[in-house]
Enzyme design. Structure first.
Site, PDB file in Angstrom:
ATOM      1  N   CYS A 108       0.885  -1.160   0.000  1.00 55.24           N
ATOM      2  CA  CYS A 108       0.000   0.000   0.000  1.00 55.24           C
ATOM      3  C   CYS A 108       0.919   1.205   0.000  1.00 55.24           C
ATOM      4  O   CYS A 108       1.461   1.571   1.032  1.00 55.24           O
ATOM      5  CB  CYS A 108      -0.905   0.000   1.225  1.00 55.24           C
ATOM      6  N   CYS A 111      -0.681   4.305   2.225  1.00 59.14           N
ATOM      7  CA  CYS A 111      -0.820   4.241   3.695  1.00 59.14           C
ATOM      8  C   CYS A 111      -0.392   2.859   4.172  1.00 59.14           C
ATOM      9  O   CYS A 111       0.800   2.533   4.104  1.00 59.14           O
ATOM     10  CB  CYS A 111      -2.210   4.667   4.175  1.00 59.14           C
ATOM     11  N   SER A 112      -1.337   2.051   4.637  1.00 59.78           N
ATOM     12  CA  SER A 112      -0.923   0.769   5.223  1.00 59.78           C
ATOM     13  C   SER A 112      -2.006  -0.290   5.064  1.00 59.78           C
ATOM     14  O   SER A 112      -2.157  -1.154   5.917  1.00 59.78           O
ATOM     15  CB  SER A 112      -0.605   0.963   6.701  1.00 59.78           C
ATOM     16  N   CYS A 113      -2.799  -0.199   3.987  1.00 62.77           N
ATOM     17  CA  CYS A 113      -3.933  -1.112   3.798  1.00 62.77           C
ATOM     18  C   CYS A 113      -3.455  -2.565   3.788  1.00 62.77           C
ATOM     19  O   CYS A 113      -2.476  -2.899   3.111  1.00 62.77           O
ATOM     20  CB  CYS A 113      -4.654  -0.777   2.505  1.00 62.77           C
TER      21      CYS A 113
END
Lengths: 205, 218
Positions: A108, A111-113
């Site tokens: 991702c 962000c941090s999906c």
């Protein structure tokens, strides 16, 4: 981003952060914005109950049951729900299958999906800047840092989770595992193999 | 926004350094930030896209130099201040100066149910999809200062529609509370050579999930 909170040169910032978090939490409780028991429960769930062993069960089933594998590739959300793995950050699941000729991996960049119901919370490296920057631009070099070297003619497909779809990689079943049970196979499935930065473990004879 | 969060293809950030046998959290305060963020998210005072924007909307150097849960903490404070849920001086003194009821309070006995329910973002829309699998598209060169999920490294680049994932809430408008404006979200395949040039990029590609208004025919 630096590792979370254990770099020595972050000492002063870190203690400021600790105090700030304590103050914030007290205010949230006092203002009745949050139930303190809710906080403890959320931590307990993601620290102890949800994690990559969930995803490993799904992968092992796919290795053992070809009809399930087919369904999983077509409708991952429904198939994963059959194990009771569902909800937050796994509402819209897609499974991508690694083969002799195609290697999939997930990032991702924005962000941090990450698919929480099947893998739990992401490791620091997944959320940190180097992986997010490099996975899309030089995936083979990134894989090499994880000890994974692919044939030159293997196509590397990087999935950038820019929307609400969450990806689980179905790693290749290791060779010489015909004699293993589904549960034994699940033990060969690592977290990284389901992100695509690793391969499933070899069976120990 | 073209902020510190838009990291795809950036250089100079160093090795990946995966940690062996990594714990889920590295410190008690990280656990508390994580739980406070989820519990406050459940109040319904903002949405997931506004939450992402709150984290990324800051000086890029600060974003990159902060640890992950420091970014979450920053975002949570911003969201609360914007809505008057946290006022100047409260964090410093630890004393409540002003409060109001939140829209929803997530009780401990409802946590399992809330996590299981999640927050589906797919929506039924009556329009038909503008693009079909196999269509050649170009990512529009959009540079909003507001939230977007169109990464910089694909803008202006040509790719092929690999799948239609259905219609989803549009983060660019939802983050600004301008409505869900659901539209089709496609899986688009970009060849590495198109994105990064011809050096050392043979045999790889990137699939990006892209909303319809990010795309134009090519």
């Amino acid at each position: 981003m630096p590792h979370d909170g254990h770099d020595e040169d972050e000492g002063s910032t870190l203690s400021e952060t600790v105090l700030r978090v304590k103050a914030l939490e007290s205010l949230l409780v006092e203002k009745n914005y949050v139930d303190p028991d809710t906080l403890d429960q959320l931590i307990d769930i993601y620290e102890h109950k949800v994690g990559p062993r969930n995803g490993a069960r799904v992968v092992a089933r796919a290795w053992c049951d070809d009809a399930f594998r087919q369904r999983l590739l077509e409708d991952a959300t429904t198939c994963i729900k059959e194990f009771g793995f569902e909800g937050r950050q796994g509402e819209h699941m897609l499974v991508k299958e690694n083969t002799d000729t195609i290697h999939n991996m997930v990032v991702c960049t924005l962000c941090s999906c990450y698919p929480w119901p099947v893998l739990g919370l992401p490791p620091v490296w997944y959320k940190a800047a180097p992986y997010r920057a490099r996975a899309v631009a030089e995936p083979r070099a990134v894989l090499a840092e994880f000890g994974v070297t692919l044939d030159d003619d293997t196509e590397v497909r990087v999935w950038d989770s820019t929307a609400e779809l969450r990806y689980l990689i179905l790693p290749m079943r290791p060779k010489n595992t015909e004699h293993l049970s589904e549960q034994q196979l699940a033990d060969l499935v690592t977290r990284d193999s389901m992100i695509g930065t690793g391969l499933a473990l070899e069976a120990t004879s | 926004m073209n902020g510190g969060q838009d990291l795809g293809g950036k250089h100079g950030l160093g090795p990946i350094n995966p940690e062996q046998n990594e714990p889920v959290f590295h410190a008690e305060w990280e656990k508390r930030v994580f739980a406070c963020t989820l519990a406050m998210g459940a109040t319904g005072e903002w949405n997931i896209d506004a939450g992402r924007f709150a984290r990324e909307n800051r000086h890029p150097a600060d974003y990159i130099n902060a640890s992950y849960y420091q970014v979450w903490l920053y975002g949570l404070e911003v969201l609360m201040r914007e809505r008057g849920l946290l006022v100047e001086g409260e964090l410093e003194t630890g004393k409540v100066q002003k409060t109001r009821p939140v829209k929803n309070l997530l009780r401990a006995d409802k946590v399992d149910e809330a996590l299981k329910a999640g927050g589906a973002c797919d929506r039924k829309i009556s329009d038909s999809a503008q693009f079909a699998v196999g269509d050649k598209i170009r990512a529009r060169n959009l540079n909003p200062k507001t939230h977007t999920r169109l990464p910089g490294y694909v803008r202006g680049k040509t790719g092929v529609i690999a799948a239609i994932n259905g219609a989803f809430v549009f983060p660019d408008s939802n983050a600004q509370f301008l409505g869900e404006n659901p539209q089709y979200c496609y899986s688009v395949r970009f060849e590495a050579t198109e994105l990064w040039g011809n050096d050392n990029n043979s045999g790889s590609c990137v699939y990006v999930d892209m909303w319809e208004s990010y795309l134009e025919p090519a």
